[in-house]
Design an enzyme around this catalytic site. Structure first.
Site, short mmCIF file in Angstrom:
data_model
loop_
_atom_site.label_atom_id
_atom_site.label_comp_id
_atom_site.label_asym_id
_atom_site.label_seq_id
_atom_site.Cartn_x
_atom_site.Cartn_y
_atom_site.Cartn_z
CG ASP A 138 -1.82 1.15 1.34
OD1 ASP A 138 -3.04 0.93 1.27
OD2 ASP A 138 -1.34 2.30 1.48
CB SER A 147 9.14 -19.67 10.60
OG SER A 147 8.54 -20.33 11.69
CE1 TYR A 173 4.44 -18.08 8.19
CE2 TYR A 173 5.35 -19.71 9.68
CZ TYR A 173 5.30 -18.42 9.21
OH TYR A 173 6.14 -17.45 9.76
CB SER A 180 5.68 -20.97 2.54
OG SER A 180 5.58 -20.51 3.88
CE LYS A 181 7.86 -17.71 6.75
NZ LYS A 181 8.29 -16.42 6.17
P1 NAP Z 1 2.85 -9.11 10.12
O1 NAP Z 1 2.86 -8.21 11.29
O2 NAP Z 1 1.62 -9.87 9.79
O3 NAP Z 1 3.36 -8.29 8.84
C1 NAP Z 1 3.42 -8.92 7.60
C2 NAP Z 1 3.97 -7.94 6.59
O4 NAP Z 1 4.00 -8.62 5.30
C3 NAP Z 1 3.09 -6.70 6.41
O5 NAP Z 1 3.90 -5.58 6.15
C4 NAP Z 1 2.28 -7.07 5.17
O6 NAP Z 1 1.79 -5.94 4.45
C5 NAP Z 1 3.35 -7.78 4.37
N1 NAP Z 1 2.78 -8.51 3.23
C6 NAP Z 1 1.92 -9.55 3.25
N2 NAP Z 1 1.61 -9.91 1.98
C7 NAP Z 1 2.30 -9.07 1.16
C8 NAP Z 1 2.40 -8.93 -0.24
N3 NAP Z 1 1.70 -9.69 -1.09
N4 NAP Z 1 3.23 -7.97 -0.73
C9 NAP Z 1 3.94 -7.18 0.10
N5 NAP Z 1 3.87 -7.24 1.45
C10 NAP Z 1 3.05 -8.18 1.96
O7 NAP Z 1 3.98 -10.24 10.28
P2 NAP Z 1 5.37 -10.27 11.07
O8 NAP Z 1 5.15 -11.04 12.32
O9 NAP Z 1 5.98 -8.93 11.11
O10 NAP Z 1 6.18 -11.24 10.10
C11 NAP Z 1 7.25 -10.81 9.28
C12 NAP Z 1 7.99 -12.06 8.80
O11 NAP Z 1 8.44 -12.81 9.94
C13 NAP Z 1 7.12 -13.02 7.99
O12 NAP Z 1 7.86 -13.55 6.93
C14 NAP Z 1 6.76 -14.10 9.00
O13 NAP Z 1 6.46 -15.33 8.37
C15 NAP Z 1 8.04 -14.17 9.81
N6 NAP Z 1 7.87 -14.75 11.15
C16 NAP Z 1 7.11 -14.13 12.10
C17 NAP Z 1 7.00 -14.70 13.36
C18 NAP Z 1 6.20 -14.06 14.46
O14 NAP Z 1 6.12 -14.66 15.56
N7 NAP Z 1 5.64 -12.89 14.29
C19 NAP Z 1 7.65 -15.92 13.65
C20 NAP Z 1 8.42 -16.52 12.66
C21 NAP Z 1 8.53 -15.91 11.42
P3 NAP Z 1 0.30 -5.31 4.71
O15 NAP Z 1 0.45 -4.39 5.90
O16 NAP Z 1 -0.02 -4.62 3.45
O17 NAP Z 1 -0.62 -6.46 5.01
#
Ligand code: NAP
Length: 230
Positions: free
Chosen positions: A37, A138, A153, A156-157
């Site tokens: 966005d 992850s 998920y 994918s990871k």
């Molecule tokens: P989050 O708060 O849900 O944020 C996800 C981000 O990805 C948002 O900026 C979202 O944009 C963006 N996104 C999703 N689809 C997209 C697309 N098609 N094009 C561009 N941007 C897109 O998640 P997070 O926890 O920060 O996670 C970040 C990374 O860490 C991910 O890869 C996740 O799998 C990994 N991870 C997270 C955790 C955890 O505990 N949080 C644990 C292990 C791994 P919008 O704002 O537009 O939706």
């Protein structure tokens, strides 16, 4: 020397991605805050002062990798790519009943998006003989911990970890280092409020990998700056 280097962070508008942008900017990098966005990209970039450069980028849009290449070409370089954008679409399904649309959508964002963007930035990195690619994975994608639940998920990871090994091997000797990392369970929209880790901790290893010195590790999987089993 971090000053003058340009980093691209996908999903840079919120959660771990925004914190990675913040920490990289604090280390003197100019950060392309990529978000699907445009307004959100602009708002997030504005919080980094003059170091933030907003860029609209949907990792599932097939036009966007070449748009990014053209944009970075104008900026003159690409030093760091953090493939952070991710979705967690699994519910209570298992591998036997998860809708294939969910699997496809998850792979589009979490794997193919990161792959296509890596292809888009490597030629620019080669030009300057420097590159750091960091894939946000992850522990759920570790083969050593693979079990039932969250099938799309996890796959994918697992796949982005494999891609990390492939690209790292193909880029050996180029000073382009490619690594993958697990941020732990982090308080974000995805991780939820009960997660034990603040975003600062979740982002730390990614930032460390994004700023590795020449000769640093490549093709490895990390958590808390330590190698972990695949
Ligand atoms: P989050 O708060 O849900 O944020 C996800 C981000 O990805 C948002 O900026 C979202 O944009 C963006 N996104 C999703 N689809 C997209 C697309 N098609 N094009 C561009 N941007 C897109 O998640 P997070 O926890 O920060 O996670 C970040 C990374 O860490 C991910 O890869 C996740 O799998 C990994 N991870 C997270 C955790 C955890 O505990 N949080 C644990 C292990 C791994 P919008 O704002 O537009 O939706």
């Amino acid at each position: 020397m971090a000053e003058g280097r340009i980093a691209v962070v996908t999903g840079g508008n919120r959660g771990i991605g925004f914190e990675i942008c913040r920490q990289l900017a604090a280390r003197g990098l100019r950060v392309v805050v990529a978000a699907r966005d445009e307004d959100k990209a602009r708002q997030a970039a504005a919080q980094l002062d003059e170091d933030g450069i907003p860029f609209r980028l949907d990792v599932t849009d097939p036009e966007d990798p070449s748009r990014l290449t053209a944009f970075l070409d104008e900026l003159g370089r690409a030093d760091v790519l953090v493939n952070n954008a991710g979705v967690f679409l699994d519910r209570s399904w298992g591998g036997l009943d998860v809708p294939m649309d969910v699997v496809r959508e998850t792979l589009e964002v979490n794997l193919i998006g990161a792959w296509a963007l890596s292809q888009a930035v490597v030629p620019l990195m080669r030009r300057h003989g420097y590159g750091r690619i960091v894939n946000i994975s992850s522990g759920l994608g570790a083969m050593s911990e693979m079990s039932g639940g969250y099938p799309s998920y996890r796959i994918s990871k697992l796949a982005i970890n494999g891609m990390t090994r492939i690209l790292a091997d193909e880029l050996r000797g180029t000073n382009i280092l490619v690594n993958t990392m697990c941020p732990g369970w982090v308080q974000t929209d995805m991780g939820g409020r009960n997660a034990p880790r603040p975003v600062q901790e979740g982002a730390d290893t990614a930032v460390w990998l994004a700023t590795l010195p020449d000769g640093g590790p490549t093709g490895q999987f990390f958590r808390d700056r330590r190698q972990i089993p695949w």
